[in-house]
Design a protein around this motif. Structure first.
Motif, PDB file in Angstrom:
ATOM      1  N   ARG A 243    -102.937  60.283 -38.315  1.00  0.00           N
ATOM      2  CA  ARG A 243    -104.151  61.105 -38.323  1.00  0.00           C
ATOM      3  C   ARG A 243    -103.860  62.569 -38.013  1.00  0.00           C
ATOM      4  O   ARG A 243    -104.328  63.474 -38.707  1.00  0.00           O
ATOM      5  CB  ARG A 243    -105.148  60.533 -37.318  1.00  0.00           C
ATOM      6  CG  ARG A 243    -106.454  61.261 -37.277  1.00  0.00           C
ATOM      7  CD  ARG A 243    -107.416  60.619 -36.312  1.00  0.00           C
ATOM      8  NE  ARG A 243    -108.659  61.385 -36.276  1.00  0.00           N
ATOM      9  CZ  ARG A 243    -109.618  61.182 -35.406  1.00  0.00           C
ATOM     10  NH1 ARG A 243    -109.506  60.223 -34.507  1.00  0.00           N
ATOM     11  NH2 ARG A 243    -110.697  61.934 -35.423  1.00  0.00           N
ATOM     12  N   SER A 244    -103.077  62.825 -36.970  1.00  0.00           N
ATOM     13  CA  SER A 244    -102.806  64.216 -36.590  1.00  0.00           C
ATOM     14  C   SER A 244    -102.049  64.960 -37.690  1.00  0.00           C
ATOM     15  O   SER A 244    -102.351  66.119 -37.980  1.00  0.00           O
ATOM     16  CB  SER A 244    -102.033  64.282 -35.274  1.00  0.00           C
ATOM     17  OG  SER A 244    -100.806  63.593 -35.376  1.00  0.00           O
ATOM     18  N   ILE A 245    -101.083  64.317 -38.310  1.00  0.00           N
ATOM     19  CA  ILE A 245    -100.305  64.963 -39.373  1.00  0.00           C
ATOM     20  C   ILE A 245    -101.212  65.299 -40.550  1.00  0.00           C
ATOM     21  O   ILE A 245    -101.160  66.406 -41.103  1.00  0.00           O
ATOM     22  CB  ILE A 245     -99.130  64.067 -39.834  1.00  0.00           C
ATOM     23  CG1 ILE A 245     -98.211  63.725 -38.661  1.00  0.00           C
ATOM     24  CG2 ILE A 245     -98.358  64.733 -40.970  1.00  0.00           C
ATOM     25  CD1 ILE A 245     -97.615  64.890 -37.928  1.00  0.00           C
ATOM     26  N   ARG A 246    -102.067  64.357 -40.929  1.00  0.00           N
ATOM     27  CA  ARG A 246    -102.993  64.611 -42.046  1.00  0.00           C
ATOM     28  C   ARG A 246    -103.921  65.782 -41.732  1.00  0.00           C
ATOM     29  O   ARG A 246    -104.189  66.623 -42.590  1.00  0.00           O
ATOM     30  CB  ARG A 246    -103.804  63.346 -42.364  1.00  0.00           C
ATOM     31  CG  ARG A 246    -102.971  62.255 -43.030  1.00  0.00           C
ATOM     32  CD  ARG A 246    -103.819  61.099 -43.519  1.00  0.00           C
ATOM     33  NE  ARG A 246    -104.614  60.454 -42.484  1.00  0.00           N
ATOM     34  CZ  ARG A 246    -104.190  59.459 -41.699  1.00  0.00           C
ATOM     35  NH1 ARG A 246    -102.956  58.995 -41.838  1.00  0.00           N
ATOM     36  NH2 ARG A 246    -104.982  58.916 -40.804  1.00  0.00           N
ATOM     37  N   MET A 247    -104.396  65.861 -40.497  1.00  0.00           N
ATOM     38  CA  MET A 247    -105.266  66.977 -40.114  1.00  0.00           C
ATOM     39  C   MET A 247    -104.533  68.300 -40.164  1.00  0.00           C
ATOM     40  O   MET A 247    -105.046  69.293 -40.684  1.00  0.00           O
ATOM     41  CB  MET A 247    -105.824  66.762 -38.703  1.00  0.00           C
ATOM     42  CG  MET A 247    -106.995  65.834 -38.645  1.00  0.00           C
ATOM     43  SD  MET A 247    -107.804  65.946 -37.056  1.00  0.00           S
ATOM     44  CE  MET A 247    -107.164  64.507 -36.283  1.00  0.00           C
ATOM     45  N   LEU A 248    -103.316  68.323 -39.608  1.00  0.00           N
ATOM     46  CA  LEU A 248    -102.560  69.571 -39.536  1.00  0.00           C
ATOM     47  C   LEU A 248    -102.081  70.039 -40.904  1.00  0.00           C
ATOM     48  O   LEU A 248    -101.890  71.241 -41.105  1.00  0.00           O
ATOM     49  CB  LEU A 248    -101.385  69.422 -38.572  1.00  0.00           C
ATOM     50  CG  LEU A 248    -101.800  69.302 -37.100  1.00  0.00           C
ATOM     51  CD1 LEU A 248    -100.625  68.841 -36.257  1.00  0.00           C
ATOM     52  CD2 LEU A 248    -102.380  70.602 -36.589  1.00  0.00           C
ATOM     53  N   GLU A 249    -101.886  69.143 -41.825  1.00  0.00           N
ATOM     54  CA  GLU A 249    -101.518  69.550 -43.182  1.00  0.00           C
ATOM     55  C   GLU A 249    -102.664  70.310 -43.848  1.00  0.00           C
ATOM     56  O   GLU A 249    -102.443  71.185 -44.671  1.00  0.00           O
ATOM     57  CB  GLU A 249    -101.107  68.331 -44.012  1.00  0.00           C
ATOM     58  CG  GLU A 249     -99.729  67.820 -43.617  1.00  0.00           C
ATOM     59  CD  GLU A 249     -99.356  66.502 -44.268  1.00  0.00           C
ATOM     60  OE1 GLU A 249    -100.254  65.790 -44.783  1.00  0.00           O
ATOM     61  OE2 GLU A 249     -98.156  66.170 -44.253  1.00  0.00           O
ATOM     62  N   LYS A 250    -103.898  69.998 -43.474  1.00  0.00           N
ATOM     63  CA  LYS A 250    -105.068  70.693 -44.024  1.00  0.00           C
ATOM     64  C   LYS A 250    -105.445  71.924 -43.206  1.00  0.00           C
ATOM     65  O   LYS A 250    -105.938  72.903 -43.751  1.00  0.00           O
ATOM     66  CB  LYS A 250    -106.253  69.735 -44.094  1.00  0.00           C
ATOM     67  CG  LYS A 250    -106.036  68.622 -45.102  1.00  0.00           C
ATOM     68  CD  LYS A 250    -107.191  67.668 -45.124  1.00  0.00           C
ATOM     69  CE  LYS A 250    -106.891  66.541 -46.105  1.00  0.00           C
ATOM     70  NZ  LYS A 250    -107.886  65.499 -46.060  1.00  0.00           N
ATOM     71  N   ASN A 251    -105.234  71.854 -41.884  1.00  0.00           N
ATOM     72  CA  ASN A 251    -105.568  72.963 -40.990  1.00  0.00           C
ATOM     73  C   ASN A 251    -104.518  73.004 -39.882  1.00  0.00           C
ATOM     74  O   ASN A 251    -104.616  72.257 -38.907  1.00  0.00           O
ATOM     75  CB  ASN A 251    -106.965  72.782 -40.393  1.00  0.00           C
ATOM     76  CG  ASN A 251    -107.316  73.878 -39.408  1.00  0.00           C
ATOM     77  OD1 ASN A 251    -106.603  74.877 -39.274  1.00  0.00           O
ATOM     78  ND2 ASN A 251    -108.407  73.692 -38.699  1.00  0.00           N
ATOM     79  N   PRO A 252    -103.505  73.850 -40.005  1.00  0.00           N
ATOM     80  CA  PRO A 252    -102.402  73.866 -39.044  1.00  0.00           C
ATOM     81  C   PRO A 252    -102.709  74.571 -37.718  1.00  0.00           C
ATOM     82  O   PRO A 252    -101.839  74.654 -36.859  1.00  0.00           O
ATOM     83  CB  PRO A 252    -101.287  74.584 -39.802  1.00  0.00           C
ATOM     84  CG  PRO A 252    -102.009  75.502 -40.726  1.00  0.00           C
ATOM     85  CD  PRO A 252    -103.258  74.758 -41.128  1.00  0.00           C
ATOM     86  N   ARG A 253    -103.927  75.070 -37.541  1.00  0.00           N
ATOM     87  CA  ARG A 253    -104.278  75.728 -36.277  1.00  0.00           C
ATOM     88  C   ARG A 253    -104.393  74.676 -35.177  1.00  0.00           C
ATOM     89  O   ARG A 253    -104.929  73.594 -35.392  1.00  0.00           O
ATOM     90  CB  ARG A 253    -105.572  76.497 -36.420  1.00  0.00           C
ATOM     91  CG  ARG A 253    -105.447  77.552 -37.513  1.00  0.00           C
ATOM     92  CD  ARG A 253    -106.118  78.870 -37.243  1.00  0.00           C
ATOM     93  NE  ARG A 253    -106.051  79.384 -35.909  1.00  0.00           N
ATOM     94  CZ  ARG A 253    -105.063  80.160 -35.432  1.00  0.00           C
ATOM     95  NH1 ARG A 253    -104.039  80.474 -36.188  1.00  0.00           N
ATOM     96  NH2 ARG A 253    -105.110  80.624 -34.219  1.00  0.00           N
ATOM     97  N   ILE A 254    -103.874  75.037 -33.998  1.00  0.00           N
ATOM     98  CA  ILE A 254    -103.828  74.068 -32.901  1.00  0.00           C
ATOM     99  C   ILE A 254    -104.063  74.774 -31.576  1.00  0.00           C
ATOM    100  O   ILE A 254    -103.787  75.965 -31.433  1.00  0.00           O
ATOM    101  CB  ILE A 254    -102.463  73.330 -32.903  1.00  0.00           C
ATOM    102  CG1 ILE A 254    -102.481  72.111 -31.984  1.00  0.00           C
ATOM    103  CG2 ILE A 254    -101.335  74.267 -32.551  1.00  0.00           C
ATOM    104  CD1 ILE A 254    -101.256  71.220 -32.142  1.00  0.00           C
ATOM    105  N   CYS A 255    -104.592  74.033 -30.639  1.00  0.00           N
ATOM    106  CA  CYS A 255    -104.750  74.491 -29.262  1.00  0.00           C
ATOM    107  C   CYS A 255    -104.025  73.476 -28.390  1.00  0.00           C
ATOM    108  O   CYS A 255    -104.243  72.271 -28.513  1.00  0.00           O
ATOM    109  CB  CYS A 255    -106.239  74.551 -28.901  1.00  0.00           C
ATOM    110  SG  CYS A 255    -106.542  75.064 -27.204  1.00  0.00           S
TER     111      CYS A 255
END
Length: 142
Positions: free
Chosen positions: A31-43
């Protein structure tokens, strides 16, 4: 991180830090990888060991936590270079133990390395220890 609907997603992870970069590692997909591939911004947030401070034992709102926190924002880049992945794994391991490690080729190839270059950072220390206060640690040990 957040999905495409803006729903936040928090994932506790082990980390390493060196030269303004936070290193994280995970499985190759999920799940996290799929999200970050679309939106790499992170906190990314860190918190020190909290202590319970009680100013007045019979007043609920007089209980406080003493701790510190750091919040970092940045962009995730997935590291694919084998040697850089090994370097990142060493940085992560150094965070927890003072020991050198070797890694098998399959282990390095099967791990996803997150390289987070910090764009902004904020820190806060909260809770004041007053005379007569009893910390959570003291209370547990009593």
């Amino acid at each position: 991180m957040a999905d495409e609907m803006g729903t936040p997603y928090v994932l506790p992870m082990n980390f390493g830090y060196e030269d303004g970069v936070i290193y994280l590692h995970s499985a190759q997909d999920g799940r996290s990888i799929r999200m970050l591939e679309k939106n790499p911004r992170i906190c990314v947030t860190f918190c020190s060991d909290p202590e319970l401070i009680r100013q007045h034992p019979d007043v609920a709102c007089s209980y406080r936590m003493r701790a510190g926190s750091v919040i970092c924002e940045g962009v995730v880049h997935f590291e694919e270079n084998f040697d850089e992945k090994v370097k990142a794994l060493n940085i992560i391991m150094r965070q927890y133990v003072d020991k050198d490690f070797t890694y098998s080729v399959p282990a390095v190839n099967n791990v996803k390395i997150w390289r987070v270059t910090i764009e902004s950072v904020g820190a806060k220390e909260f809770g004041i220890m007053r005379p007569g206060s009893i910390s959570y640690k003291d209370r547990v040990e009593a």
